[in-house]
Design an enzyme around this catalytic site. Structure first.
Site, PDB file in Angstrom:
ATOM      1  N   LYS A 141      18.938 -54.447 -25.385  1.00 14.47           N
ATOM      2  CA  LYS A 141      17.811 -55.381 -25.522  1.00 14.47           C
ATOM      3  C   LYS A 141      17.722 -56.314 -24.318  1.00 14.47           C
ATOM      4  O   LYS A 141      16.644 -56.589 -23.801  1.00 14.47           O
ATOM      5  CB  LYS A 141      17.963 -56.199 -26.803  1.00 14.47           C
ATOM      6  CG  LYS A 141      17.997 -55.400 -28.095  1.00 14.47           C
ATOM      7  CD  LYS A 141      16.681 -54.756 -28.417  1.00 14.47           C
ATOM      8  CE  LYS A 141      16.640 -54.222 -29.854  1.00 14.47           C
ATOM      9  NZ  LYS A 141      17.637 -53.165 -30.120  1.00 14.47           N
ATOM     10  N   LYS A 176      13.351 -59.276 -33.348  1.00 18.41           N
ATOM     11  CA  LYS A 176      14.344 -58.227 -33.553  1.00 18.41           C
ATOM     12  C   LYS A 176      15.743 -58.732 -33.209  1.00 18.41           C
ATOM     13  O   LYS A 176      15.913 -59.598 -32.335  1.00 18.41           O
ATOM     14  CB  LYS A 176      14.020 -56.987 -32.721  1.00 18.41           C
ATOM     15  CG  LYS A 176      13.730 -57.200 -31.244  1.00 18.41           C
ATOM     16  CD  LYS A 176      13.216 -55.911 -30.613  1.00 18.41           C
ATOM     17  CE  LYS A 176      12.752 -56.109 -29.195  1.00 18.41           C
ATOM     18  NZ  LYS A 176      12.229 -54.846 -28.597  1.00 18.41           N
ATOM     19  N   ARG A 226       9.477 -43.123 -24.752  1.00 20.79           N
ATOM     20  CA  ARG A 226      10.837 -42.982 -24.239  1.00 20.79           C
ATOM     21  C   ARG A 226      10.764 -42.220 -22.919  1.00 20.79           C
ATOM     22  O   ARG A 226      10.402 -41.047 -22.873  1.00 20.79           O
ATOM     23  CB  ARG A 226      11.716 -42.252 -25.239  1.00 20.79           C
ATOM     24  CG  ARG A 226      13.070 -41.782 -24.692  1.00 20.79           C
ATOM     25  CD  ARG A 226      13.957 -42.886 -24.114  1.00 20.79           C
ATOM     26  NE  ARG A 226      14.200 -43.965 -25.036  1.00 20.79           N
ATOM     27  CZ  ARG A 226      15.167 -43.948 -25.945  1.00 20.79           C
ATOM     28  NH1 ARG A 226      15.957 -42.892 -26.060  1.00 20.79           N
ATOM     29  NH2 ARG A 226      15.344 -44.992 -26.737  1.00 20.79           N
ATOM     30  N   ARG A 241       6.591 -42.146 -29.265  1.00 22.18           N
ATOM     31  CA  ARG A 241       6.969 -42.197 -30.676  1.00 22.18           C
ATOM     32  C   ARG A 241       5.963 -43.084 -31.400  1.00 22.18           C
ATOM     33  O   ARG A 241       5.938 -44.291 -31.224  1.00 22.18           O
ATOM     34  CB  ARG A 241       8.409 -42.712 -30.798  1.00 22.18           C
ATOM     35  CG  ARG A 241       9.405 -41.769 -30.109  1.00 22.18           C
ATOM     36  CD  ARG A 241      10.710 -42.428 -29.774  1.00 22.18           C
ATOM     37  NE  ARG A 241      10.534 -43.520 -28.828  1.00 22.18           N
ATOM     38  CZ  ARG A 241      11.498 -44.369 -28.478  1.00 22.18           C
ATOM     39  NH1 ARG A 241      12.708 -44.255 -28.980  1.00 22.18           N
ATOM     40  NH2 ARG A 241      11.251 -45.333 -27.608  1.00 22.18           N
ATOM     41  N   ARG A 249       6.865 -49.795 -36.358  1.00 23.75           N
ATOM     42  CA  ARG A 249       7.916 -49.208 -35.548  1.00 23.75           C
ATOM     43  C   ARG A 249       7.618 -47.743 -35.258  1.00 23.75           C
ATOM     44  O   ARG A 249       7.280 -46.979 -36.162  1.00 23.75           O
ATOM     45  CB  ARG A 249       9.268 -49.324 -36.255  1.00 23.75           C
ATOM     46  CG  ARG A 249       9.675 -50.748 -36.580  1.00 23.75           C
ATOM     47  CD  ARG A 249      10.872 -50.786 -37.510  1.00 23.75           C
ATOM     48  NE  ARG A 249      10.596 -50.147 -38.792  1.00 23.75           N
ATOM     49  CZ  ARG A 249      11.520 -49.938 -39.737  1.00 23.75           C
ATOM     50  NH1 ARG A 249      12.770 -50.317 -39.529  1.00 23.75           N
ATOM     51  NH2 ARG A 249      11.185 -49.359 -40.872  1.00 23.75           N
ATOM     52  N   ASP A 289      12.226 -47.725 -22.662  1.00 24.69           N
ATOM     53  CA  ASP A 289      11.204 -47.789 -23.705  1.00 24.69           C
ATOM     54  C   ASP A 289      10.033 -48.600 -23.176  1.00 24.69           C
ATOM     55  O   ASP A 289      10.204 -49.766 -22.775  1.00 24.69           O
ATOM     56  CB  ASP A 289      11.768 -48.425 -24.974  1.00 24.69           C
ATOM     57  CG  ASP A 289      12.736 -47.505 -25.700  1.00 24.69           C
ATOM     58  OD1 ASP A 289      12.828 -46.318 -25.323  1.00 24.69           O
ATOM     59  OD2 ASP A 289      13.400 -47.975 -26.642  1.00 24.69           O
ATOM     60  N   GLU A 297      12.709 -52.102 -23.673  1.00 24.56           N
ATOM     61  CA  GLU A 297      14.152 -51.922 -23.795  1.00 24.56           C
ATOM     62  C   GLU A 297      14.645 -50.986 -22.702  1.00 24.56           C
ATOM     63  O   GLU A 297      13.887 -50.159 -22.181  1.00 24.56           O
ATOM     64  CB  GLU A 297      14.538 -51.339 -25.169  1.00 24.56           C
ATOM     65  CG  GLU A 297      14.378 -52.279 -26.324  1.00 24.56           C
ATOM     66  CD  GLU A 297      14.951 -51.720 -27.628  1.00 24.56           C
ATOM     67  OE1 GLU A 297      15.773 -50.774 -27.561  1.00 24.56           O
ATOM     68  OE2 GLU A 297      14.575 -52.225 -28.689  1.00 24.56           O
ATOM     69  N   ASN A 299      17.796 -48.359 -22.602  1.00 21.09           N
ATOM     70  CA  ASN A 299      18.834 -47.738 -23.413  1.00 21.09           C
ATOM     71  C   ASN A 299      19.830 -47.000 -22.522  1.00 21.09           C
ATOM     72  O   ASN A 299      19.434 -46.140 -21.731  1.00 21.09           O
ATOM     73  CB  ASN A 299      18.205 -46.764 -24.403  1.00 21.09           C
ATOM     74  CG  ASN A 299      17.304 -47.468 -25.398  1.00 21.09           C
ATOM     75  OD1 ASN A 299      17.751 -47.908 -26.446  1.00 21.09           O
ATOM     76  ND2 ASN A 299      16.020 -47.598 -25.056  1.00 21.09           N
TER      77      ASN A 299
END
Length: 331
Positions: A141, A176, A226, A241, A249, A289, A297, A299
């Site tokens: 994050k 979040k 992604r 997504r 979400r 993301d 984000e 990852n």
């Protein structure tokens, strides 16, 4: 080459979509030898080296099945259909060509301790991907804070008053936890502020927990993209997504629908600006993301979506990854 995958229990793999499985399958296709262990198997004793106490040497059967199979205790001949264990033995991490850290989030205390053992293995000569120190330095994050030019209005705080002020300014916000995964613990609060106090209390724990707040991005209806960056270079397709039903979400784990699509000019710009910097720090594989034009984000622990992108576009993500891994071992 001998490759050691440090991962979740193989018996839990959903092979039809698992990215670690895709890496294994491509590596095996090229004739590399596969070994696997779990983080709990990592051991160091003074006078010795970091070892995987119960490393399993695998061959893939070609039967990918569905959700991995039942399996058993993991001894020889006691495996799900997609792999066979041909040996179980102690294995020093420095004795294999590459160690791939593929344990899924959350990045909890045990994950943190595992990175220290992996870093000790590096001192002993092991090559670990992603680099353990880089895993610690890039919480998924918070890593975006280094690149403010690409992110939406964002607040990181323990202060309930600061969250309320952010909501007053932006009206529609996402809250979040910093240690969530798969969309867990994500809330949207609109302009009416309904349930804002209760949500702050849930995430903030009366000032004990830091949380992240971002302005809501309407482009989420087109998907949370992604973008995979391998060896500093973006894969030319991403997986959007898309939230389903009344969800905010897009995470696949939260029921989102994955649709592969070419990267936009903005997607490429973000990936090309960030990718080389992260690769130079030892992050061979990164998942960015992006919602609309905004990075949300970064990852680094166990990025996924290899198979979804390959199945829908024909672009072989696993082959690109093994190419980059091989190149990384030669430097």
């Amino acid at each position: 080459m001998d490759l050691l995958f440090v991962a979740d229990p193989l018996e839990t793999f959903k092979t039809y979509k698992d990215s670690t499985f895709a890496m294994m399958r491509e590596a095996a296709r090229r004739g590399h030898r596969l070994h696997a262990c779990e983080p709990a198997d990592l051991v160091w004793l003074r006078g010795g080296r970091v070892v995987a106490r119960q490393a399993r040497t695998l061959v893939l059967t070609g039967d990918v099945g569905g959700a991995g199979g039942a399996g058993g205790a993991g001894g020889v001949g006691d495996s799900p259909a997609w792999f066979e264990v041909i040996a179980t033995a102690e294995l020093a991490l420095a004795d294999v060509d590459a160690v791939l850290m593929r344990k899924d989030p959350p990045f909890d205390s045990e994950y943190f301790y595992a990175t220290h053992l992996l870093q000790q293995a590096e001192r002993e000569g092991a090559k670990v991907f992603n680099k353990p120190s880089a895993l610690r330095d890039h919480p998924e994050k918070l890593a975006i804070l280094e690149f403010p030019q690409f992110i939406p209005p964002t607040l990181v705080t323990r202060s309930a008053a600061a969250v309320r002020a952010f909501h007053a300014e932006h009206g529609d916000i996402i809250l979040k936890p910093l240690d969530g995964m798969g969309g867990m613990g994500i809330f949207r609060v609109g302009a009416d502020g309904l349930n804002l106090g209760a949500i702050i209390e849930t995430l903030n724990q009366d000032g004990a927990q830091t949380l992240m707040v971002q302005r809501y991005l309407p482009a989420i209806t087109q998907g949370d993209k992604r973008i995979l960056v391998i060896g500093g270079e973006p894969v030319p397709f991403c997986l959007a997504r898309i939230p389903q039903g009344g969800e905010v979400r897009g995470n696949l784990a939260a029921g989102g629908k994955g649709v592969a699509q070419p990267l936009s000019e903005r997607d490429f710009a973000i990936a090309h600006a960030i990718g080389p910097t992260l690769a130079a720090r030892g992050l061979l594989l990164v998942g960015l993301d992006v919602i609309g034009d905004s990075l949300t984000e970064i990852n680094v622990t166990s990025p996924t979506c290899f198979q979804e992108i390959t199945d829908q576009t024909g672009f072989d993500v696993a082959a690109r990854f093994v190419d980059a891994l091989t190149a990384g071992l030669s430097t």
